[in-house]
Design a protein around this motif. Structure first.
Motif, PDB file in Angstrom:
ATOM      1  N   LEU A 156       0.803  -1.223   0.000  1.00 49.43           N
ATOM      2  CA  LEU A 156       0.000   0.000   0.000  1.00 49.43           C
ATOM      3  C   LEU A 156       0.838   1.277   0.000  1.00 49.43           C
ATOM      4  O   LEU A 156       0.290   2.363   0.130  1.00 49.43           O
ATOM      5  N   SER A 157       2.139   1.147  -0.143  1.00 51.75           N
ATOM      6  CA  SER A 157       2.999   2.332  -0.138  1.00 51.75           C
ATOM      7  C   SER A 157       3.417   2.690  -1.561  1.00 51.75           C
ATOM      8  O   SER A 157       3.828   1.820  -2.325  1.00 51.75           O
ATOM      9  N   PRO A 158       3.344   3.977  -1.932  1.00 57.95           N
ATOM     10  CA  PRO A 158       3.819   4.389  -3.258  1.00 57.95           C
ATOM     11  C   PRO A 158       5.336   4.546  -3.324  1.00 57.95           C
ATOM     12  O   PRO A 158       5.896   4.703  -4.400  1.00 57.95           O
ATOM     13  N   TRP A 159       5.998   4.510  -2.156  1.00 59.45           N
ATOM     14  CA  TRP A 159       7.441   4.785  -2.116  1.00 59.45           C
ATOM     15  C   TRP A 159       8.295   3.554  -1.843  1.00 59.45           C
ATOM     16  O   TRP A 159       9.501   3.588  -2.020  1.00 59.45           O
ATOM     17  N   ALA A 160       7.681   2.481  -1.378  1.00 60.60           N
ATOM     18  CA  ALA A 160       8.457   1.292  -1.012  1.00 60.60           C
ATOM     19  C   ALA A 160       7.651   0.040  -1.313  1.00 60.60           C
ATOM     20  O   ALA A 160       6.419   0.091  -1.439  1.00 60.60           O
ATOM     21  N   THR A 161       8.331  -1.084  -1.430  1.00 61.37           N
ATOM     22  CA  THR A 161       7.705  -2.370  -1.723  1.00 61.37           C
ATOM     23  C   THR A 161       8.276  -3.413  -0.775  1.00 61.37           C
ATOM     24  O   THR A 161       9.273  -3.153  -0.087  1.00 61.37           O
ATOM     25  N   PRO A 162       7.689  -4.609  -0.719  1.00 62.14           N
ATOM     26  CA  PRO A 162       8.296  -5.655   0.104  1.00 62.14           C
ATOM     27  C   PRO A 162       9.762  -5.897  -0.253  1.00 62.14           C
ATOM     28  O   PRO A 162      10.595  -6.117   0.638  1.00 62.14           O
ATOM     29  N   TYR A 163      10.083  -5.813  -1.532  1.00 64.56           N
ATOM     30  CA  TYR A 163      11.463  -6.044  -1.962  1.00 64.56           C
ATOM     31  C   TYR A 163      12.395  -4.963  -1.424  1.00 64.56           C
ATOM     32  O   TYR A 163      13.503  -5.249  -0.961  1.00 64.56           O
ATOM     33  N   THR A 164      11.971  -3.710  -1.465  1.00 62.51           N
ATOM     34  CA  THR A 164      12.849  -2.629  -0.999  1.00 62.51           C
ATOM     35  C   THR A 164      13.032  -2.695   0.513  1.00 62.51           C
ATOM     36  O   THR A 164      14.112  -2.398   1.020  1.00 62.51           O
ATOM     37  N   VAL A 165      11.971  -3.071   1.246  1.00 59.12           N
ATOM     38  CA  VAL A 165      12.103  -3.216   2.703  1.00 59.12           C
ATOM     39  C   VAL A 165      13.056  -4.359   3.027  1.00 59.12           C
ATOM     40  O   VAL A 165      13.906  -4.252   3.912  1.00 59.12           O
ATOM     41  N   TRP A 166      12.920  -5.462   2.304  1.00 61.20           N
ATOM     42  CA  TRP A 166      13.829  -6.608   2.496  1.00 61.20           C
ATOM     43  C   TRP A 166      15.282  -6.206   2.240  1.00 61.20           C
ATOM     44  O   TRP A 166      16.170  -6.537   3.024  1.00 61.20           O
ATOM     45  N   ALA A 167      15.530  -5.470   1.170  1.00 61.69           N
ATOM     46  CA  ALA A 167      16.891  -5.036   0.846  1.00 61.69           C
ATOM     47  C   ALA A 167      17.450  -4.136   1.935  1.00 61.69           C
ATOM     48  O   ALA A 167      18.636  -4.203   2.280  1.00 61.69           O
ATOM     49  N   ASP A 168      16.583  -3.307   2.509  1.00 62.74           N
ATOM     50  CA  ASP A 168      16.999  -2.415   3.599  1.00 62.74           C
ATOM     51  C   ASP A 168      17.319  -3.211   4.860  1.00 62.74           C
ATOM     52  O   ASP A 168      18.370  -3.021   5.484  1.00 62.74           O
ATOM     53  N   LYS A 169      16.428  -4.114   5.236  1.00 65.07           N
ATOM     54  CA  LYS A 169      16.615  -4.876   6.478  1.00 65.07           C
ATOM     55  C   LYS A 169      17.821  -5.808   6.414  1.00 65.07           C
ATOM     56  O   LYS A 169      18.429  -6.109   7.451  1.00 65.07           O
ATOM     57  N   THR A 170      18.171  -6.281   5.232  1.00 67.99           N
ATOM     58  CA  THR A 170      19.311  -7.186   5.092  1.00 67.99           C
ATOM     59  C   THR A 170      20.610  -6.448   4.781  1.00 67.99           C
ATOM     60  O   THR A 170      21.631  -7.085   4.511  1.00 67.99           O
ATOM     61  N   GLY A 171      20.561  -5.109   4.806  1.00 66.01           N
ATOM     62  CA  GLY A 171      21.775  -4.324   4.622  1.00 66.01           C
ATOM     63  C   GLY A 171      22.316  -4.292   3.214  1.00 66.01           C
ATOM     64  O   GLY A 171      23.492  -4.001   3.004  1.00 66.01           O
ATOM     65  N   ARG A 172      21.452  -4.535   2.235  1.00 70.96           N
ATOM     66  CA  ARG A 172      21.907  -4.541   0.845  1.00 70.96           C
ATOM     67  C   ARG A 172      21.932  -3.159   0.206  1.00 70.96           C
ATOM     68  O   ARG A 172      22.493  -2.977  -0.864  1.00 70.96           O
ATOM     69  N   ILE A 173      21.298  -2.211   0.839  1.00 69.29           N
ATOM     70  CA  ILE A 173      21.301  -0.838   0.331  1.00 69.29           C
ATOM     71  C   ILE A 173      21.652   0.092   1.484  1.00 69.29           C
ATOM     72  O   ILE A 173      21.405  -0.236   2.646  1.00 69.29           O
ATOM     73  N   THR A 205      16.361 -14.566   1.869  1.00 66.10           N
ATOM     74  CA  THR A 205      15.809 -14.893   0.557  1.00 66.10           C
ATOM     75  C   THR A 205      14.858 -13.775   0.153  1.00 66.10           C
ATOM     76  O   THR A 205      13.962 -13.408   0.914  1.00 66.10           O
ATOM     77  N   SER A 206      15.023 -13.252  -1.029  1.00 64.67           N
ATOM     78  CA  SER A 206      14.242 -12.082  -1.433  1.00 64.67           C
ATOM     79  C   SER A 206      12.795 -12.443  -1.739  1.00 64.67           C
ATOM     80  O   SER A 206      12.506 -13.528  -2.259  1.00 64.67           O
ATOM     81  N   PRO A 207      11.856 -11.531  -1.425  1.00 60.97           N
ATOM     82  CA  PRO A 207      10.476 -11.712  -1.880  1.00 60.97           C
ATOM     83  C   PRO A 207      10.419 -11.496  -3.393  1.00 60.97           C
ATOM     84  O   PRO A 207      11.382 -11.018  -4.001  1.00 60.97           O
ATOM     85  N   ALA A 208       9.307 -11.839  -3.991  1.00 63.15           N
ATOM     86  CA  ALA A 208       9.180 -11.708  -5.445  1.00 63.15           C
ATOM     87  C   ALA A 208       9.236 -10.245  -5.874  1.00 63.15           C
ATOM     88  O   ALA A 208       8.738  -9.363  -5.170  1.00 63.15           O
ATOM     89  N   VAL A 209       9.851  -9.999  -7.012  1.00 69.62           N
ATOM     90  CA  VAL A 209       9.823  -8.645  -7.589  1.00 69.62           C
ATOM     91  C   VAL A 209       8.409  -8.391  -8.096  1.00 69.62           C
ATOM     92  O   VAL A 209       7.624  -9.321  -8.318  1.00 69.62           O
ATOM     93  N   ASP A 210       8.059  -7.113  -8.273  1.00 75.00           N
ATOM     94  CA  ASP A 210       6.662  -6.764  -8.493  1.00 75.00           C
ATOM     95  C   ASP A 210       6.392  -5.820  -9.654  1.00 75.00           C
ATOM     96  O   ASP A 210       5.256  -5.441  -9.906  1.00 75.00           O
ATOM     97  N   GLY A 211       7.435  -5.385 -10.360  1.00 72.47           N
ATOM     98  CA  GLY A 211       7.225  -4.474 -11.475  1.00 72.47           C
ATOM     99  C   GLY A 211       7.048  -3.025 -11.088  1.00 72.47           C
ATOM    100  O   GLY A 211       6.781  -2.176 -11.946  1.00 72.47           O
ATOM    101  N   LEU A 212       7.210  -2.697  -9.819  1.00 67.72           N
ATOM    102  CA  LEU A 212       7.030  -1.321  -9.355  1.00 67.72           C
ATOM    103  C   LEU A 212       8.353  -0.562  -9.360  1.00 67.72           C
ATOM    104  O   LEU A 212       9.429  -1.150  -9.203  1.00 67.72           O
ATOM    105  N   LYS A 213       8.261   0.756  -9.545  1.00 64.64           N
ATOM    106  CA  LYS A 213       9.452   1.589  -9.693  1.00 64.64           C
ATOM    107  C   LYS A 213      10.401   1.532  -8.501  1.00 64.64           C
ATOM    108  O   LYS A 213      11.625   1.460  -8.695  1.00 64.64           O
ATOM    109  N   PRO A 214       9.912   1.575  -7.241  1.00 63.61           N
ATOM    110  CA  PRO A 214      10.855   1.495  -6.114  1.00 63.61           C
ATOM    111  C   PRO A 214      11.723   0.229  -6.148  1.00 63.61           C
ATOM    112  O   PRO A 214      12.902   0.272  -5.803  1.00 63.61           O
ATOM    113  N   LEU A 262      17.023  -2.427  -7.160  1.00 61.95           N
ATOM    114  CA  LEU A 262      17.830  -3.372  -7.940  1.00 61.95           C
ATOM    115  C   LEU A 262      18.993  -2.649  -8.614  1.00 61.95           C
ATOM    116  O   LEU A 262      20.120  -3.155  -8.647  1.00 61.95           O
ATOM    117  N   ASN A 263      18.720  -1.466  -9.149  1.00 61.75           N
ATOM    118  CA  ASN A 263      19.786  -0.686  -9.787  1.00 61.75           C
ATOM    119  C   ASN A 263      20.850  -0.257  -8.788  1.00 61.75           C
ATOM    120  O   ASN A 263      22.027  -0.152  -9.123  1.00 61.75           O
TER     121      ASN A 263
END
Length: 304
Positions: free
Chosen positions: A27-44, A184-193, A198-199
């Motif tokens: 429900l967030s326009p700025w973040a997705t499950p994938y971006t939260v996962w990347a943050d929590k695992t220290g990947r970004i 393990t990453s959640p599925a990607v979703d096609g959303l801009k965040p 990923l970039n």
């Protein structure tokens, strides 16, 4: 003990916070499950501070004061990060706790561009998810929401505890946290965040020029190419419809059809011609005015 901003950033990686809740359930326009996962695992890297975030922190006490004035209630700071043994994956860093009630207060500051979101007693879904998360962690019976729209208005809301919604949100967060624990990453979703993360994660290719075996991905590649072709065809069709309307308007700036108003108004745009300026003024070094960025170009070519 009051945490520094850096310590707070490290602590929030150890669990799901209120600001993560909306992203986890999509429900967030700025973040997705994938971006939260990347943050929590220290990947970004941690999100850079910006003016909106700074103003939100600086005006938090003002918003709390306005809320107390409007409601004749009292509230106080809660600087400690709160946890609940029923939800070990979640934590809460609340703005204020309401004196004499089992309730909290969330203080928000937002732009006038968001004014329409608060008409008729409404507010953004992201705010609601955050308050539900806080009620789950703290056990509060209700959560107050105070929103300052800069130079335009001040709004207050009351969100009552709903056990079914709390259970649903906590189950979604529990499921998400398994991705973090298993790395393990959640599925990607096609959303801009997700694309932006990923970039960021894979910005540099480390000169890995050897082709990687993408076994089993032929169908994904074909689906990508088919979708790209379909988008191109739809873009041309959209352009054709626009041309038809422009031809009908002719010299007119406005056109009406039923409930629709079509506008084709003249506008002017000025752009700075950097190359031409550099050619006319070779003595001026413009290198410091160019923003450089690194990226990887994505493309698919079919070998003959």
């Amino acid at each position: 003990m009051t945490l520094t901003h850096e310590e707070w950033l490290k602590e929030r990686q150890k669990g799901i916070g209120g600001s993560d809740a909306a992203a986890i359930i999509g429900l967030s326009p700025w973040a997705t499950p994938y971006t939260v996962w990347a943050d929590k695992t220290g990947r970004i890297p941690p999100k850079e501070d910006n003016e909106a975030m700074r103003q939100g922190r600086d005006l938090e006490q003002y918003v709390a004061d306005r809320w107390m004035e409007a409601t004749e209630k009292k509230c106080r700071r809660r600087t400690k990060i709160l946890r609940n043994p029923d939800y070990p994956f979640a934590h809460a860093n609340v703005d204020r706790w309401v004196v004499g009630e089992n309730a909290g207060l969330e203080c928000k500051t937002t732009s006038v561009m968001n004014l329409k979101k608060f008409k008729n007693g409404e507010y953004p879904e992201t705010y609601y998810c955050q308050c539900v998360h806080y009620m789950a962690v703290t056990g509060a019976r209700r959560w107050y929401l105070a929103v300052l729209i800069l130079n335009q208005g001040f709004y207050t809301f009351v969100i009552k505890r709903d056990e079914e919604e709390i259970a649903a949100l906590m189950e979604a967060e529990r499921h998400f946290w398994q991705f973090v624990e298993k790395d393990t990453s959640p599925a990607v979703d096609g959303l801009k965040p997700t694309t932006e993360v990923l970039n960021t994660m894979y910005c540099l290719s480390q000169d890995n020029q050897a082709p990687m075996d993408l076994f089993g991905q032929e169908s994904t590649i074909q689906a990508y190419l088919d979708t790209k072709s379909a988008i191109k065809a739809l873009e041309q069709q959209k352009e054709q419809y626009e041309q038809m309307l422009k031809e009908s308007l002719g010299e007119n700036e406005l056109g009406a059809a039923g409930a629709y108003l079509v506008k084709w108004k003249p506008q002017q745009r000025s752009t700075f011609q950097a190359k031409a300026f550099a050619k006319d003024h070779p003595e001026i070094d413009l290198s410091g005015y160019y923003k450089k960025s690194q990226f990887r170009k994505f493309e698919i070519k079919e070998e003959s």
